[in-house]
Design an enzyme around this catalytic site. Structure first.
Site, PDB file in Angstrom:
ATOM      1  N   PRO A 145       0.833  -1.209   0.000  1.00 55.16           N
ATOM      2  CA  PRO A 145       0.000   0.000   0.000  1.00 55.16           C
ATOM      3  C   PRO A 145       0.871   1.263   0.000  1.00 55.16           C
ATOM      4  CG  PRO A 145      -0.690  -1.529   1.718  1.00 55.16           C
ATOM      5  CD  PRO A 145       0.606  -2.038   1.171  1.00 55.16           C
ATOM      6  N   GLU A 146       0.524   2.202  -0.876  1.00 55.47           N
ATOM      7  CA  GLU A 146       1.224   3.473  -0.937  1.00 55.47           C
ATOM      8  C   GLU A 146       0.256   4.577  -0.502  1.00 55.47           C
ATOM      9  OE1 GLU A 146       3.301   3.959  -4.699  1.00 55.47           O
ATOM     10  OE2 GLU A 146       3.489   1.805  -4.928  1.00 55.47           O
TER      11      GLU A 146
END
Ligand SMILES: [Zn+2]
Length: 286
Positions: free
Chosen positions: A2-3
């Site tokens: 996840p960014e």
């Protein structure tokens, strides 16, 4: 992994559902890796705390806790209504590679690899699930949580330009450096560089002001579009409600090695820079 857009999506989902709720009890699993604070401290800090706010710092989820009523014994509560804001704490969650922070109904089956369950007064549960255990849970009792780097959606252009001045690393590595910009990872770096027409291996210091302007605009655009699409679900990512995002359908180069560029039909290339895969179009990116 996840960014920024994925973490932002989780944060927005949590902000809509759990703010104002109170944590009644906490269950922690036996695996030590996700716990950056001792289990007993996490348990003690969360129990009876009210969730005052949820926000994002880089890739971290910051859950602001209000413990004003948690510590005082019931008999004394009427006498000691003083010092609001003193009894605050922060619960910090980093999703790592495969972490999920989910708002669940108590009758929903507990997923394998669940490391934390916080039972809420509303009857719902906040659950942290992480098969690969690169995610991290921590508490800060003095509201002191800080993390390096600048928020890419808040930074102004001149400061953005100054980040890369004299930096003789590939621009891709500079974008992944969380001490410069926080929250941009492999997907959004590749997608921003493609939209800006800049090759990932270009030396950061040698980029022209025009190139940096295009890159700055692309990063803003890509991150905002990805947030609007609920993030990219390329592996285990789901939002706080357990739903996937849709930005993976908008990827132009990431994960498309050998497939035709959507602009010029040249096969998308993949190279490894600083141990990470980089995807780019050899014709569209200079
Ligand atoms: Zn192309």
């Amino acid at each position: 992994m996840p960014e920024l857009p994925e973490v932002e999506t989780v944060v927005r989902g949590l902000a809509q559902t759990v703010v104002g709720d109170t944590i009644e009890s906490v269950w922690l699993g036996s695996k030590p890796e996700p716990l950056k604070s001792p289990a007993v401290v996490i348990e003690r800090t969360l129990r009876h705390a009210r969730i005052a706010a949820v926000r994002r710092m880089g890739k971290h989820i910051v859950i602001e806790l209000d413990r004003a009523h948690a510590r005082r014994p019931k008999v004394r509560r009427t006498r000691s209504k003083t010092s609001p804001g003193k009894d605050t704490a922060q619960f910090i969650v980093h999703l790592g590679m495969t972490g999920q922070l989910l708002v669940s109904k108590p009758d929903q089956e507990l997923e394998k690899h669940t490391h934390l369950v916080a039972q809420l007064a509303s009857g719902r549960e906040l659950r942290f699930v992480d098969p690969r255990r690169f995610g991290r849970l921590a508490v800060h009792t003095r509201n002191g949580f800080e993390t390096a780097g600048l928020e890419p959606l808040d930074v102004g252009f001149e400061i953005f330009v100054s980040l890369f001045r004299g930096r003789k690393t590939p621009i891709k590595s500079a974008l992944l450096n969380q001490k410069l910009l926080r929250g941009v990872g492999n997907i959004y770096a590749d997608e921003s560089l493609f939209r800006a027409g800049v090759r990932p291996r270009c030396c950061a210091a040698s980029l022209t002001r025009d190139q940096l302007r295009r890159l700055y605009d692309s990063i803003q655009q890509v991150l905002n579009q990805a947030i609007a699409a609920g993030g990219s679900s390329v592996s285990d990512y789901v939002n706080a409600q357990g739903e996937p995002g849709f930005f993976q359908f908008e990827h132009r180069v990431y994960g498309r090695e050998g497939e035709p560029c959507l602009v010029c039909s040249t096969p998308v290339k993949r190279v490894v820079i600083a141990g990470r895969s980089s995807h780019y179009c050899p014709l569209c990116q200079k």
